[in-house]
Design an enzyme around this catalytic site. Structure first.
Site, PDB file in Angstrom:
ATOM      1  N   GLY A  62      39.332  39.362  38.105  1.00 14.92           N
ATOM      2  CA  GLY A  62      38.172  39.853  39.134  1.00 14.92           C
ATOM      3  C   GLY A  62      38.387  39.581  40.355  1.00 14.92           C
ATOM      4  N   GLY A  69      40.283  43.890  32.436  1.00 16.51           N
ATOM      5  CA  GLY A  69      39.020  43.915  32.872  1.00 16.51           C
ATOM      6  C   GLY A  69      38.524  45.353  33.537  1.00 16.51           C
ATOM      7  N   GLY A  70      38.268  44.998  34.980  1.00 16.97           N
ATOM      8  CA  GLY A  70      37.838  46.226  36.008  1.00 16.97           C
ATOM      9  C   GLY A  70      38.532  47.551  35.876  1.00 16.97           C
ATOM     10  N   SER A 114      43.252  40.891  36.744  1.00 10.22           N
ATOM     11  CA  SER A 114      43.636  42.138  37.778  1.00 10.22           C
ATOM     12  C   SER A 114      44.877  42.787  37.289  1.00 10.22           C
ATOM     13  CB  SER A 114      43.644  41.382  39.104  1.00 10.22           C
ATOM     14  OG  SER A 114      42.500  40.749  39.450  1.00 10.22           O
ATOM     15  N   GLU A 169      45.074  34.219  30.604  1.00 12.52           N
ATOM     16  CA  GLU A 169      44.309  34.919  31.880  1.00 12.52           C
ATOM     17  C   GLU A 169      43.990  33.644  32.623  1.00 12.52           C
ATOM     18  OE1 GLU A 169      41.947  38.618  30.463  1.00 12.52           O
ATOM     19  OE2 GLU A 169      40.665  36.774  30.357  1.00 12.52           O
ATOM     20  N   HIS A 172      37.010  33.592  26.044  1.00 15.35           N
ATOM     21  CA  HIS A 172      37.171  33.982  27.424  1.00 15.35           C
ATOM     22  C   HIS A 172      36.726  32.884  28.348  1.00 15.35           C
ATOM     23  CE1 HIS A 172      36.975  36.288  30.922  1.00 15.35           C
ATOM     24  NE2 HIS A 172      37.795  37.306  30.567  1.00 15.35           N
ATOM     25  N   GLU A 177      35.126  33.433  31.134  1.00 14.04           N
ATOM     26  CA  GLU A 177      33.715  33.327  31.490  1.00 14.04           C
ATOM     27  C   GLU A 177      32.886  33.027  30.400  1.00 14.04           C
ATOM     28  OE1 GLU A 177      33.776  37.611  31.901  1.00 14.04           O
ATOM     29  OE2 GLU A 177      35.274  37.271  33.855  1.00 14.04           O
ATOM     30  N   ASN A 185      38.565  44.939  28.047  1.00 10.72           N
ATOM     31  CA  ASN A 185      37.417  43.944  28.222  1.00 10.72           C
ATOM     32  C   ASN A 185      36.269  44.401  29.043  1.00 10.72           C
ATOM     33  OD1 ASN A 185      35.428  42.003  28.006  1.00 10.72           O
ATOM     34  ND2 ASN A 185      36.709  40.482  28.852  1.00 10.72           N
ATOM     35  N   TRP A 186      35.331  45.166  28.494  1.00  7.92           N
ATOM     36  CA  TRP A 186      34.424  45.842  29.307  1.00  7.92           C
ATOM     37  C   TRP A 186      33.258  44.784  29.690  1.00  7.92           C
ATOM     38  CZ3 TRP A 186      32.513  51.015  26.330  1.00  7.92           C
ATOM     39  CH2 TRP A 186      33.429  51.704  26.247  1.00  7.92           C
ATOM     40  N   LYS A 187      33.490  43.551  29.371  1.00 11.42           N
ATOM     41  CA  LYS A 187      32.452  42.421  29.882  1.00 11.42           C
ATOM     42  C   LYS A 187      31.095  43.166  29.754  1.00 11.42           C
ATOM     43  CE  LYS A 187      36.227  40.414  32.482  1.00 11.42           C
ATOM     44  NZ  LYS A 187      36.507  39.660  33.540  1.00 11.42           N
TER      45      LYS A 187
HETATM   46  P1  13P Z   1      39.878  41.911  35.660  1.00 13.08           P
HETATM   47  O1  13P Z   1      41.002  42.603  35.009  1.00 13.08           O
HETATM   48  O2  13P Z   1      38.764  42.588  36.110  1.00 13.08           O
HETATM   49  O3  13P Z   1      40.639  40.901  36.541  1.00 13.08           O
HETATM   50  O4  13P Z   1      39.408  40.880  34.172  1.00 13.08           O
HETATM   51  C1  13P Z   1      40.501  40.290  33.342  1.00 13.08           C
HETATM   52  C2  13P Z   1      39.716  39.901  32.419  1.00 13.08           C
HETATM   53  O5  13P Z   1      38.945  38.903  32.359  1.00 13.08           O
HETATM   54  C3  13P Z   1      39.969  40.342  30.965  1.00 13.08           C
HETATM   55  O6  13P Z   1      39.402  39.593  30.001  1.00 13.08           O
END
Ligand code: 13P
Length: 253
Positions: free
Chosen positions: A172, A232-233, A211, A166, A94, A96, A9-11
């Site tokens: 994050g 994510g990251g 994470s 999640e 998500h 977010e 997930n590149w956000k």
């Molecule tokens: P991180 O891996 O950066 O914690 O993000 C997880 C996430 O929200 C994937 O959708």
């Protein structure tokens, strides 16, 4: 045997050119993957990503869609628009989006329906906040989110849905759920799906996200309930993403 699925997930990261470059780096590193591999990119990156992904074993995903087919919804994107660009997966609900953009269990459910109608594989996110975990009752909350997302689906469709557990406190933050915590939560989600849809729950893939990285992926992937990750990251670094894909591949007999 559920085939693991690792999705990045590149956000809101990567311009179209940067995204294409990242895909070129990832491609050779995951060419032998035994799991499903997906990148979920920002909307405007989709055409460049589709071009870069052509002929590869990596699927293309979006990070949202609107549930209406078309109309006066300024700033929104429909399933048909995504389909024409070659999208196959879509992240829905998500935390977010629920937190910053007022998405609710109801809109999530409508989006899951719209995604399935379009032939996409929805990746539906659920997860509790730190306050909910500490106060207790997170199990019922997470099970409720999963049930609400799947409300009204046919049993055959349900098996196609991917759920990502999640926990918000792990997103994050560098703070990961332990292998056991993640496995327990995913088991609770699977039991909730079973209450609604019976055996389809055994076919449904449920990922862990929060994470997940090149260091902790092996332990998480070794858990019996965990069918992959939503990353994510670590998905923004080709070698790290490839390490996670390799860990998931290693669990495939
Ligand atoms: P991180 O891996 O950066 O914690 O993000 C997880 C996430 O929200 C994937 O959708």
């Amino acid at each position: 045997m559920r085939k693991p699925i690792i999705a990045g997930n590149w956000k809101m990261n990567m311009t179209p050119a940067q995204g294409a470059q990242l895909i070129e780096q990832i491609k050779p590193l995951v060419a032998d993957a035994k799991c499903d591999v997906v990148v979920c990119v920002p909307f405007v990156d989709i055409p460049a990503a589709a071009q870069a992904l052509a002929g590869s074993n990596i699927g293309l995903g979006a990070q949202n869609l609107h549930f209406e087919p078309k109309g006066a919804y300024t700033g929104e994107i429909s399933a048909d628009m995504l389909k024409e660009l070659g999208v196959e997966y879509v992240i829905i609900g998500h935390s977010e989006r629920r937190g910053y953009f007022a998405e609710t269990d109801e809109t999530v459910n409508k989006k899951v329906q719209a995604a399935l109608d379009a032939g996409f594989t929805p990746i539906v996110c659920v997860g509790e906040s730190l306050a909910q975990r500490e106060a207790g009752g997170w199990e019922a909350f997470v099970a409720g989110q999963a049930k609400a997302a799947l409300e009204g689906l046919c049993e055959k469709c349900v098996a196609k849905v991917v759920i990502a557990y999640e926990p918000i406190w792990a997103i994050g933050t560098g703070k990961t759920a332990s292998d056991e915590q993640a496995n327990e939560a995913i088991g609770i989600i699977r039991a909730a799906v079973k209450e609604m849809f019976g055996d389809a729950a055994q076919e449904m893939r449920i990922q862990y996200g929060g994470s997940m990285n090149a260091k902790n992926c092996q332990g998480l992937m070794a858990q019996d309930q965990i069918d992959g990750g939503l990353i994510g990251g670590a998905a923004l670094k080709a070698p790290d993403f490839a390490t996670i894909v390799a860990a998931a591949s290693a669990t495939v007999k």
